[in-house]
Design a protein around this motif. Structure first.
Motif, PDB file in Angstrom:
ATOM      1  N   GLY A  66      10.218  -7.837  55.474  1.00 33.54           N
ATOM      2  CA  GLY A  66       8.920  -8.268  54.968  1.00 33.54           C
ATOM      3  C   GLY A  66       8.748  -9.777  54.945  1.00 33.54           C
ATOM      4  N   GLU A  67       7.511 -10.180  54.796  1.00 31.74           N
ATOM      5  CA  GLU A  67       7.191 -11.594  54.695  1.00 31.74           C
ATOM      6  C   GLU A  67       7.620 -12.127  53.321  1.00 31.74           C
ATOM      7  OE1 GLU A  67       3.098 -12.420  55.609  1.00 31.74           O
ATOM      8  OE2 GLU A  67       3.070 -10.820  57.102  1.00 31.74           O
ATOM      9  N   VAL A  68       7.946 -13.410  53.269  1.00 28.97           N
ATOM     10  CA  VAL A  68       8.308 -14.052  52.009  1.00 28.97           C
ATOM     11  C   VAL A  68       7.095 -14.012  51.090  1.00 28.97           C
ATOM     12  CG1 VAL A  68       8.986 -16.220  50.913  1.00 28.97           C
ATOM     13  CG2 VAL A  68      10.063 -15.513  53.057  1.00 28.97           C
ATOM     14  N   LEU A  69       7.293 -13.606  49.839  1.00 35.94           N
ATOM     15  CA  LEU A  69       6.217 -13.497  48.862  1.00 35.94           C
ATOM     16  C   LEU A  69       6.499 -14.374  47.637  1.00 35.94           C
ATOM     17  CD1 LEU A  69       3.542 -12.126  48.138  1.00 35.94           C
ATOM     18  CD2 LEU A  69       4.867 -10.232  47.196  1.00 35.94           C
ATOM     19  N   GLN A  70       7.670 -14.237  47.046  1.00 34.89           N
ATOM     20  CA  GLN A  70       8.092 -15.004  45.869  1.00 34.89           C
ATOM     21  C   GLN A  70       7.034 -15.000  44.762  1.00 34.89           C
ATOM     22  OE1 GLN A  70       9.306 -18.821  47.514  1.00 34.89           O
ATOM     23  NE2 GLN A  70      11.399 -18.046  47.716  1.00 34.89           N
ATOM     24  N   ALA A  71       6.712 -13.790  44.294  1.00 36.02           N
ATOM     25  CA  ALA A  71       5.673 -13.642  43.278  1.00 36.02           C
ATOM     26  C   ALA A  71       6.054 -12.576  42.257  1.00 36.02           C
ATOM     27  CB  ALA A  71       4.348 -13.272  43.935  1.00 36.02           C
ATOM     28  N   PHE A  72       5.510 -12.726  41.060  1.00 40.21           N
ATOM     29  CA  PHE A  72       5.597 -11.683  40.042  1.00 40.21           C
ATOM     30  C   PHE A  72       4.488 -10.695  40.377  1.00 40.21           C
ATOM     31  CE2 PHE A  72       7.297 -15.511  37.992  1.00 40.21           C
ATOM     32  CZ  PHE A  72       8.560 -15.054  37.682  1.00 40.21           C
ATOM     33  N   THR A  73       4.831  -9.421  40.513  1.00 38.95           N
ATOM     34  CA  THR A  73       3.898  -8.461  41.098  1.00 38.95           C
ATOM     35  C   THR A  73       3.493  -7.293  40.194  1.00 38.95           C
ATOM     36  OG1 THR A  73       5.810  -7.437  42.177  1.00 38.95           O
ATOM     37  CG2 THR A  73       4.499  -8.974  43.496  1.00 38.95           C
ATOM     38  N   ALA A  74       4.176  -7.075  39.086  1.00 34.50           N
ATOM     39  CA  ALA A  74       3.792  -5.983  38.183  1.00 34.50           C
ATOM     40  C   ALA A  74       4.364  -6.255  36.800  1.00 34.50           C
ATOM     41  CB  ALA A  74       4.284  -4.636  38.692  1.00 34.50           C
ATOM     42  N   ILE A  75       3.702  -5.692  35.816  1.00 32.61           N
ATOM     43  CA  ILE A  75       4.173  -5.793  34.435  1.00 32.61           C
ATOM     44  C   ILE A  75       3.969  -4.444  33.758  1.00 32.61           C
ATOM     45  CG2 ILE A  75       1.944  -6.725  33.690  1.00 32.61           C
ATOM     46  CD1 ILE A  75       3.446  -8.330  31.547  1.00 32.61           C
ATOM     47  N   GLY A  76       5.014  -3.976  33.080  1.00 30.49           N
ATOM     48  CA  GLY A  76       4.915  -2.675  32.437  1.00 30.49           C
ATOM     49  C   GLY A  76       5.824  -2.567  31.234  1.00 30.49           C
ATOM     50  N   ARG A  77       5.625  -1.498  30.512  1.00 29.00           N
ATOM     51  CA  ARG A  77       6.377  -1.228  29.285  1.00 29.00           C
ATOM     52  C   ARG A  77       7.199   0.044  29.465  1.00 29.00           C
ATOM     53  NH1 ARG A  77       3.914  -1.748  23.216  1.00 29.00           N
ATOM     54  NH2 ARG A  77       5.916  -2.350  22.326  1.00 29.00           N
ATOM     55  N   VAL A  78       8.434  -0.002  29.020  1.00 28.29           N
ATOM     56  CA  VAL A  78       9.326   1.157  29.109  1.00 28.29           C
ATOM     57  C   VAL A  78       8.769   2.263  28.206  1.00 28.29           C
ATOM     58  CG1 VAL A  78      11.676   1.989  28.761  1.00 28.29           C
ATOM     59  CG2 VAL A  78      11.290  -0.352  29.596  1.00 28.29           C
ATOM     60  N   ALA A  79       8.597   3.458  28.767  1.00 27.81           N
ATOM     61  CA  ALA A  79       7.926   4.559  28.075  1.00 27.81           C
ATOM     62  C   ALA A  79       8.829   5.350  27.136  1.00 27.81           C
ATOM     63  CB  ALA A  79       7.313   5.510  29.101  1.00 27.81           C
ATOM     64  N   ASP A  80      10.133   5.418  27.432  1.00 27.42           N
ATOM     65  CA  ASP A  80      11.038   6.236  26.617  1.00 27.42           C
ATOM     66  C   ASP A  80      12.463   5.731  26.804  1.00 27.42           C
ATOM     67  OD1 ASP A  80      11.995   7.324  29.094  1.00 27.42           O
ATOM     68  OD2 ASP A  80      10.412   8.843  29.037  1.00 27.42           O
ATOM     69  N   ASP A  81      13.420   6.439  26.247  1.00 27.27           N
ATOM     70  CA  ASP A  81      14.822   6.012  26.342  1.00 27.27           C
ATOM     71  C   ASP A  81      15.626   6.834  27.348  1.00 27.27           C
ATOM     72  OD1 ASP A  81      15.089   3.759  24.668  1.00 27.27           O
ATOM     73  OD2 ASP A  81      14.917   5.050  22.908  1.00 27.27           O
ATOM     74  N   ILE A  82      14.954   7.418  28.327  1.00 30.03           N
ATOM     75  CA  ILE A  82      15.632   8.301  29.272  1.00 30.03           C
ATOM     76  C   ILE A  82      15.833   7.599  30.618  1.00 30.03           C
ATOM     77  CG2 ILE A  82      15.504  10.497  30.503  1.00 30.03           C
ATOM     78  CD1 ILE A  82      13.591  11.406  28.162  1.00 30.03           C
ATOM     79  N   VAL A  83      17.067   7.540  31.067  1.00 27.79           N
ATOM     80  CA  VAL A  83      17.402   7.108  32.428  1.00 27.79           C
ATOM     81  C   VAL A  83      17.839   8.371  33.155  1.00 27.79           C
ATOM     82  CG1 VAL A  83      18.928   5.693  33.847  1.00 27.79           C
ATOM     83  CG2 VAL A  83      18.116   4.812  31.647  1.00 27.79           C
ATOM     84  N   TYR A  84      17.233   8.653  34.290  1.00 24.83           N
ATOM     85  CA  TYR A  84      17.509   9.923  34.955  1.00 24.83           C
ATOM     86  C   TYR A  84      17.718   9.728  36.459  1.00 24.83           C
ATOM     87  CZ  TYR A  84      12.516   9.530  35.963  1.00 24.83           C
ATOM     88  OH  TYR A  84      11.283   9.081  36.371  1.00 24.83           O
ATOM     89  N   PRO A  85      18.569  10.585  37.063  1.00 25.92           N
ATOM     90  CA  PRO A  85      18.732  10.534  38.519  1.00 25.92           C
ATOM     91  C   PRO A  85      17.543  11.206  39.204  1.00 25.92           C
ATOM     92  CG  PRO A  85      20.115  12.245  37.597  1.00 25.92           C
ATOM     93  CD  PRO A  85      19.441  11.563  36.433  1.00 25.92           C
ATOM     94  N   PHE A  86      17.214  10.703  40.389  1.00 26.78           N
ATOM     95  CA  PHE A  86      16.117  11.276  41.164  1.00 26.78           C
ATOM     96  C   PHE A  86      16.568  11.365  42.612  1.00 26.78           C
ATOM     97  CE2 PHE A  86      12.274  11.111  43.727  1.00 26.78           C
ATOM     98  CZ  PHE A  86      11.486  12.058  43.094  1.00 26.78           C
TER      99      PHE A  86
END
Length: 152
Positions: A66-86
């Motif tokens: 990809g092309e160089v971007l060097q940017a902050f691109t999203a902001i979000g909040r963790v919804a729960d305490d679960i880490v899961y494999p996918f």
């Protein structure tokens, strides 16, 4: 998790994180309402807790070519305490977390280098991004978030 937007509320127990992911992967994460960093390793995601905030930094538009971007691109909040494999396929089963993303705009890091404690005055400011996910302080988070959430 898709379709839900968190309120922009900060409290004393919140921690703040940067995840380093290409912009194309960020778009997928927003669409799916998930977070995935560090090539899907569970450990970095497990350091986050429900209510913590994550800002994605995208060095490129796509992972390798990809092309160089060097940017902050999203902001979000963790919804729960679960880490899961996918399971993506038999050879790749990354770990994920559920997220709630805010509508925002991309912000070039060049505009913030002198304002962030983890980059200010550092010629090699990109070094901390090599870890794929790292914690930042509240002040730096607010500096980035205020720019990302500005209404044009």
């Amino acid at each position: 998790m898709t379709g839900t937007t968190p309120e922009f509320v900060i409290n004393e127990s919140n921690r703040f994180w940067i995840g380093v992911v290409s912009a194309s992967h960020v778009s997928h994460a927003i669409e799916e309402g998930i977070a995935q960093t560090c090539s899907g390793k569970a450990g970095p995601l497990g350091r986050m807790r429900s209510g913590d905030w994550l800002i994605y930094y995208s060095p490129r538009t796509d992972k390798k070519s990809g092309e160089v971007l060097q940017a902050f691109t999203a902001i979000g909040r963790v919804a729960d305490d679960i880490v899961y494999p996918f399971k993506i396929n038999d050879d790749f089963i990354p770990h994920r977390r559920n997220m709630r993303y805010l509508p925002c705009r991309s912000v070039k890091i060049a505009d913030l280098l002198d304002k962030l404690t983890f980059t200010k005055g550092r010629r090699n400011w990109g070094y901390s991004f090599r870890f794929g996910q790292f914690e930042i302080n509240r002040e730096d988070f607010m500096t980035i978030a205020n720019e990302m959430l500005k209404v044009s």
